[in-house]
Design an enzyme around this catalytic site. Structure first.
Site, PDB file in Angstrom:
ATOM      1  N   SER A  25       0.848  -1.200   0.000  1.00 53.82           N
ATOM      2  CA  SER A  25       0.000   0.000   0.000  1.00 53.82           C
ATOM      3  C   SER A  25       0.876   1.239   0.000  1.00 53.82           C
ATOM      4  O   SER A  25       2.024   1.203   0.498  1.00 53.82           O
ATOM      5  CB  SER A  25      -0.870   0.021   1.260  1.00 53.82           C
ATOM      6  OG  SER A  25      -1.502   1.267   1.418  1.00 53.82           O
ATOM      7  N   TYR A  39      -0.901  -0.205  10.554  1.00 58.14           N
ATOM      8  CA  TYR A  39      -1.241  -0.635   9.192  1.00 58.14           C
ATOM      9  C   TYR A  39      -0.101  -0.278   8.237  1.00 58.14           C
ATOM     10  O   TYR A  39       0.378  -1.131   7.479  1.00 58.14           O
ATOM     11  CB  TYR A  39      -2.558   0.001   8.729  1.00 58.14           C
ATOM     12  CG  TYR A  39      -2.891  -0.358   7.299  1.00 58.14           C
ATOM     13  CD1 TYR A  39      -3.189  -1.668   6.947  1.00 58.14           C
ATOM     14  CD2 TYR A  39      -2.871   0.608   6.288  1.00 58.14           C
ATOM     15  CE1 TYR A  39      -3.467  -2.014   5.624  1.00 58.14           C
ATOM     16  CE2 TYR A  39      -3.155   0.271   4.975  1.00 58.14           C
ATOM     17  CZ  TYR A  39      -3.448  -1.038   4.641  1.00 58.14           C
ATOM     18  OH  TYR A  39      -3.719  -1.384   3.334  1.00 58.14           O
TER      19      TYR A  39
HETATM   20  P1  NDP Z   1     -11.536  -5.990   1.128  1.00 63.23           P
HETATM   21  O1  NDP Z   1     -11.890  -5.793   2.558  1.00 63.23           O
HETATM   22  O2  NDP Z   1     -12.566  -5.736   0.108  1.00 63.23           O
HETATM   23  O3  NDP Z   1     -10.944  -7.464   0.908  1.00 63.23           O
HETATM   24  C1  NDP Z   1     -10.052  -8.022   1.848  1.00 63.23           C
HETATM   25  C2  NDP Z   1      -9.926  -9.502   1.603  1.00 63.23           C
HETATM   26  O4  NDP Z   1      -8.977 -10.033   2.533  1.00 63.23           O
HETATM   27  C3  NDP Z   1     -11.210 -10.240   1.771  1.00 63.23           C
HETATM   28  O5  NDP Z   1     -11.375 -11.181   0.731  1.00 63.23           O
HETATM   29  C4  NDP Z   1     -11.041 -10.964   3.098  1.00 63.23           C
HETATM   30  O6  NDP Z   1     -11.692 -12.228   3.082  1.00 63.23           O
HETATM   31  C5  NDP Z   1      -9.530 -11.196   3.121  1.00 63.23           C
HETATM   32  N1  NDP Z   1      -9.067 -11.416   4.470  1.00 63.23           N
HETATM   33  C6  NDP Z   1      -8.951 -10.516   5.475  1.00 63.23           C
HETATM   34  N2  NDP Z   1      -8.588 -11.143   6.602  1.00 63.23           N
HETATM   35  C7  NDP Z   1      -8.474 -12.455   6.300  1.00 63.23           C
HETATM   36  C8  NDP Z   1      -8.152 -13.615   7.054  1.00 63.23           C
HETATM   37  N3  NDP Z   1      -7.827 -13.548   8.361  1.00 63.23           N
HETATM   38  N4  NDP Z   1      -8.129 -14.813   6.424  1.00 63.23           N
HETATM   39  C9  NDP Z   1      -8.432 -14.894   5.121  1.00 63.23           C
HETATM   40  N5  NDP Z   1      -8.753 -13.856   4.351  1.00 63.23           N
HETATM   41  C10 NDP Z   1      -8.778 -12.633   4.948  1.00 63.23           C
HETATM   42  O7  NDP Z   1     -10.286  -5.034   0.891  1.00 63.23           O
HETATM   43  P2  NDP Z   1      -9.339  -4.789  -0.409  1.00 63.23           P
HETATM   44  O8  NDP Z   1      -9.712  -5.624  -1.556  1.00 63.23           O
HETATM   45  O9  NDP Z   1      -9.250  -3.335  -0.587  1.00 63.23           O
HETATM   46  O10 NDP Z   1      -7.949  -5.250   0.210  1.00 63.23           O
HETATM   47  C11 NDP Z   1      -7.110  -6.209  -0.392  1.00 63.23           C
HETATM   48  C12 NDP Z   1      -5.671  -5.858  -0.045  1.00 63.23           C
HETATM   49  O11 NDP Z   1      -5.358  -4.594  -0.621  1.00 63.23           O
HETATM   50  C13 NDP Z   1      -5.402  -5.733   1.451  1.00 63.23           C
HETATM   51  O12 NDP Z   1      -4.140  -6.306   1.713  1.00 63.23           O
HETATM   52  C14 NDP Z   1      -5.344  -4.215   1.667  1.00 63.23           C
HETATM   53  O13 NDP Z   1      -4.545  -3.864   2.749  1.00 63.23           O
HETATM   54  C15 NDP Z   1      -4.756  -3.772   0.353  1.00 63.23           C
HETATM   55  N6  NDP Z   1      -4.953  -2.392  -0.035  1.00 63.23           N
HETATM   56  C16 NDP Z   1      -6.213  -1.856  -0.165  1.00 63.23           C
HETATM   57  C17 NDP Z   1      -6.357  -0.541  -0.582  1.00 63.23           C
HETATM   58  C18 NDP Z   1      -7.688   0.113  -0.707  1.00 63.23           C
HETATM   59  O14 NDP Z   1      -7.746   1.361  -0.715  1.00 63.23           O
HETATM   60  N7  NDP Z   1      -8.778  -0.631  -0.851  1.00 63.23           N
HETATM   61  C19 NDP Z   1      -5.203   0.270  -0.937  1.00 63.23           C
HETATM   62  C20 NDP Z   1      -3.937  -0.383  -0.761  1.00 63.23           C
HETATM   63  C21 NDP Z   1      -3.832  -1.664  -0.350  1.00 63.23           C
HETATM   64  P3  NDP Z   1     -12.660 -12.798   4.251  1.00 63.23           P
HETATM   65  O15 NDP Z   1     -13.041 -11.637   5.127  1.00 63.23           O
HETATM   66  O16 NDP Z   1     -13.811 -13.423   3.538  1.00 63.23           O
HETATM   67  O17 NDP Z   1     -11.799 -13.797   4.933  1.00 63.23           O
HETATM   68  C1  8X3 Z   2      -4.932   1.769   1.940  1.00 61.15           C
HETATM   69  C2  8X3 Z   2      -4.587   2.918   1.076  1.00 61.15           C
HETATM   70  O1  8X3 Z   2      -4.620   5.435   0.902  1.00 61.15           O
HETATM   71  O2  8X3 Z   2      -6.341   4.365   2.261  1.00 61.15           O
HETATM   72  O3  8X3 Z   2      -3.935   0.819   1.898  1.00 61.15           O
HETATM   73  O4  8X3 Z   2      -4.056   4.407   3.038  1.00 61.15           O
HETATM   74  S1  8X3 Z   2      -4.911   4.367   1.857  1.00 61.15           S
END
Ligand code: NDP
Ligand code: 8X3
Length: 249
Positions: free
Chosen positions: A136, A149
């Protein structure tokens, strides 16, 4: 030859979009997450020969091992690991943040990611495979409330570069994707279910979409075998940087 990708966090957001993109592009996909009811539609959409659902909590090493041991033969040889499962919890300053939230983020974003990576590395080396880790911008640029985070994502980025060093000469590619703001369930999770806060953040902000990130993951995976994108930092045009802050007496 059909390649196989294991994509964690496939029940939502980036992971779900990436499963769609890879399955449509002809890959076999192992889609993982805790919410089985979110994975089954992916299997239904593309067929059991194209998408395999593996339901486990990434923090549960025994469940992870059992899911890998139960892979159907066609899915057992993994060419690409997409370490996407992860979360933020909380936006409070460190001095008032929840330690439970911090531990959940570290257990999920760091410990589980290195555990699955360690488990799959031998076969990724044997197959000259690839790893794409979702970090991120929060791991690159600090912001108030980003504390643990951001720390977990800085780990992901640096771990990925370290993997590149150790995997020198193996042909295994390692990429970190460092997205900025994208509208998924991310903020809903971060705020412990506050839909209004999520809507407020994204409304009018033209954030990136999960499809935007899935497209980049597929692009990286499909590059010629002699090319490695080390890190790919991407933001919506609407998001940029704020300055340093100064506290005065
Ligand atoms: P979502 O919350 O939409 O998706 C997160 C996913 O992670 C879900 O499928 C969830 O599945 C899974 N997950 C979380 N905890 C667990 C666990 N303990 N075991 C198994 N699966 C888990 O968020 P995003 O798609 O946005 O996030 C995906 C990645 O991208 C993350 O690593 C996030 O930090 C990163 N990210 C997101 C950004 C954003 O702005 N959206 C920006 C930068 C990075 P379930 O709960 O069904 O287990
Ligand atoms: C999450 C991206 O910009 O919300 O990983 O911190 S931001």
């Amino acid at each position: 030859m059909t390649r196989t990708a294991l994509i964690t966090g496939a029940t939502s957001g980036f992971g779900a979009a990436t499963v769609h993109r890879f399955a449509q592009a002809g890959w076999r996909v192992i889609a993982t997450g805790r919410r089985a009811e979110r994975l089954q539609p992916l299997v239904d959409a593309y067929g059991a020969e194209r998408v395999h659902a593996a339901v486990f909590d990434v923090r549960d090493t025994a469940a992870m091992e059992a899911a890998l041991a139960a892979l159907p033969a066609d899915f057992a040889a993994i060419d690409l690991l997409v370490n996407n499962a992860g979360l933020a919890q909380g936006t409070a300053p460190a001095q008032s943040a929840s330690l439970d939230d911090w531990r959940t983020m570290i257990d999920t974003n760091v410990t589980a990611l290195v555990t699955l990576t360690h488990r799959l590395l031998p076969q990724l080396v044997a197959r000259k495979g690839a790893i794409i880790n979702i970090s991120s911008v929060a791991g690159v640029y600090p912001y108030p409330g980003g504390n643990a985070y951001g720390g977990t994502k800085a780990f992901v980025s640096q771990f990925s570069l370290g993997l590149r060093s150790d995997l020198h000469g193996t042909g295994v590619r390692v990429t970190t994707i460092e997205p900025g703001m994208a509208e998924t369930e991310f903020t809903l999770v971060r705020t412990h279910g506050n839909q209004a806060a999520s809507d407020t953040l994204y409304t009018g902000a033209n954030p990136m979409t999960a499809d935007d990130i899935a497209e980049q993951i597929l692009w990286v995976a499909n590059l010629p075998a002699h090319l490695n994108i080390n890190r790919l930092e991407v933001m919506p045009v609407s998001q940029s940087f704020a300055g340093f802050q100064v506290a005065r007496d």
